[in-house]
Structures are given as C-alpha cells and as structure tokens.
Write a protein that holds these residues in place. Structure first.
Motif, PDB file in Angstrom:
ATOM      1  N   ASP A  33       0.821  -1.208   0.000  1.00  0.00           N
ATOM      2  CA  ASP A  33       0.000   0.000   0.000  1.00  0.00           C
ATOM      3  C   ASP A  33       0.859   1.264   0.000  1.00  0.00           C
ATOM      4  OD1 ASP A  33      -2.133  -1.700   0.114  1.00  0.00           O
ATOM      5  OD2 ASP A  33      -2.729  -1.167   2.154  1.00  0.00           O
ATOM      6  N   VAL A  36       1.061   2.643  -3.426  1.00  0.00           N
ATOM      7  CA  VAL A  36      -0.209   3.210  -3.879  1.00  0.00           C
ATOM      8  C   VAL A  36      -0.443   4.574  -3.237  1.00  0.00           C
ATOM      9  CG1 VAL A  36      -2.711   2.888  -3.930  1.00  0.00           C
ATOM     10  CG2 VAL A  36      -1.192   0.941  -4.307  1.00  0.00           C
ATOM     11  N   VAL A  50      -3.764   3.217 -13.003  1.00  0.00           N
ATOM     12  CA  VAL A  50      -2.804   2.371 -12.284  1.00  0.00           C
ATOM     13  C   VAL A  50      -3.208   0.923 -12.535  1.00  0.00           C
ATOM     14  CG1 VAL A  50      -1.872   1.677 -10.048  1.00  0.00           C
ATOM     15  CG2 VAL A  50      -2.405   4.086 -10.472  1.00  0.00           C
ATOM     16  N   ILE A  58      -0.962  -5.386  -2.050  1.00  0.00           N
ATOM     17  CA  ILE A  58      -1.722  -4.128  -2.117  1.00  0.00           C
ATOM     18  C   ILE A  58      -3.155  -4.460  -1.730  1.00  0.00           C
ATOM     19  CG2 ILE A  58      -2.609  -2.331  -3.626  1.00  0.00           C
ATOM     20  CD1 ILE A  58       0.008  -2.497  -5.195  1.00  0.00           C
ATOM     21  N   ILE A  63      -6.589   0.585  -2.924  1.00  0.00           N
ATOM     22  CA  ILE A  63      -7.263   0.780  -4.211  1.00  0.00           C
ATOM     23  C   ILE A  63      -8.437   1.740  -4.052  1.00  0.00           C
ATOM     24  CG2 ILE A  63      -8.527  -0.381  -6.074  1.00  0.00           C
ATOM     25  CD1 ILE A  63      -5.468  -1.047  -5.871  1.00  0.00           C
ATOM     26  N   LEU A  66      -7.339   5.327  -4.010  1.00  0.00           N
ATOM     27  CA  LEU A  66      -7.104   5.868  -5.355  1.00  0.00           C
ATOM     28  C   LEU A  66      -8.417   6.301  -6.005  1.00  0.00           C
ATOM     29  CD1 LEU A  66      -4.526   3.485  -7.039  1.00  0.00           C
ATOM     30  CD2 LEU A  66      -4.204   5.888  -6.522  1.00  0.00           C
TER      31      LEU A  66
END
Length: 69
Positions: A33, A36, A50, A58, A63, A66
């Motif tokens: 992470d 990210v 991405v 991750i 996610i 993002l």
C-alpha cells in the motif's frame, strides 16, 4: 527492469520526482500500500491509470483510496 527489483522505495521516489499519468506495476508482488499511497499523494493531479493486478500485498483499502481522488 527485473520485476523482483521494483520496490516500494523505488515507486515512492519515482512518484515524488515525476508527474506520472499511467503506472503499470502488474505482477510486482513485493509492492505494498505504501506505493499506492505515494502515487495517490504525489501524482494526484496527473495520475489517470494504475494497473496493479497480481500485486497481492496491495490491499483493497489502498485501491479504494485511489478511487476517491
């Protein structure tokens, strides 16, 4: 680039130094992470895509982070 040599440290530095628009890290199993969050925080005005399939470290929380940018 050898996939096993790509690291959170490298992705974080790249994110900090470059206005990235698209990042493909699919299959880089060592990323977490941290990568990210660095991409999200450093490239939020330019980042459009991405690709991180196969990055088992991750989490869905990263996610989702993002997605709200």
């Amino acid at each position: 680039v050898f996939i096993e040599q790509v690291s959170d440290v490298g992705v974080c530095e790249l994110a900090r130094m470059c206005p990235l628009e698209e990042v493909v890290v699919s299959g880089v199993s060592g990323l977490t992470d941290r990568s990210v969050f660095a991409l999200a925080n450093c490239c939020c005005s330019t980042l459009k895509e991405v690709y991180a399939s196969g990055c088992s470290m991750i989490t869905q929380a990263a996610i989702n982070y993002l997605k709200v940018l």
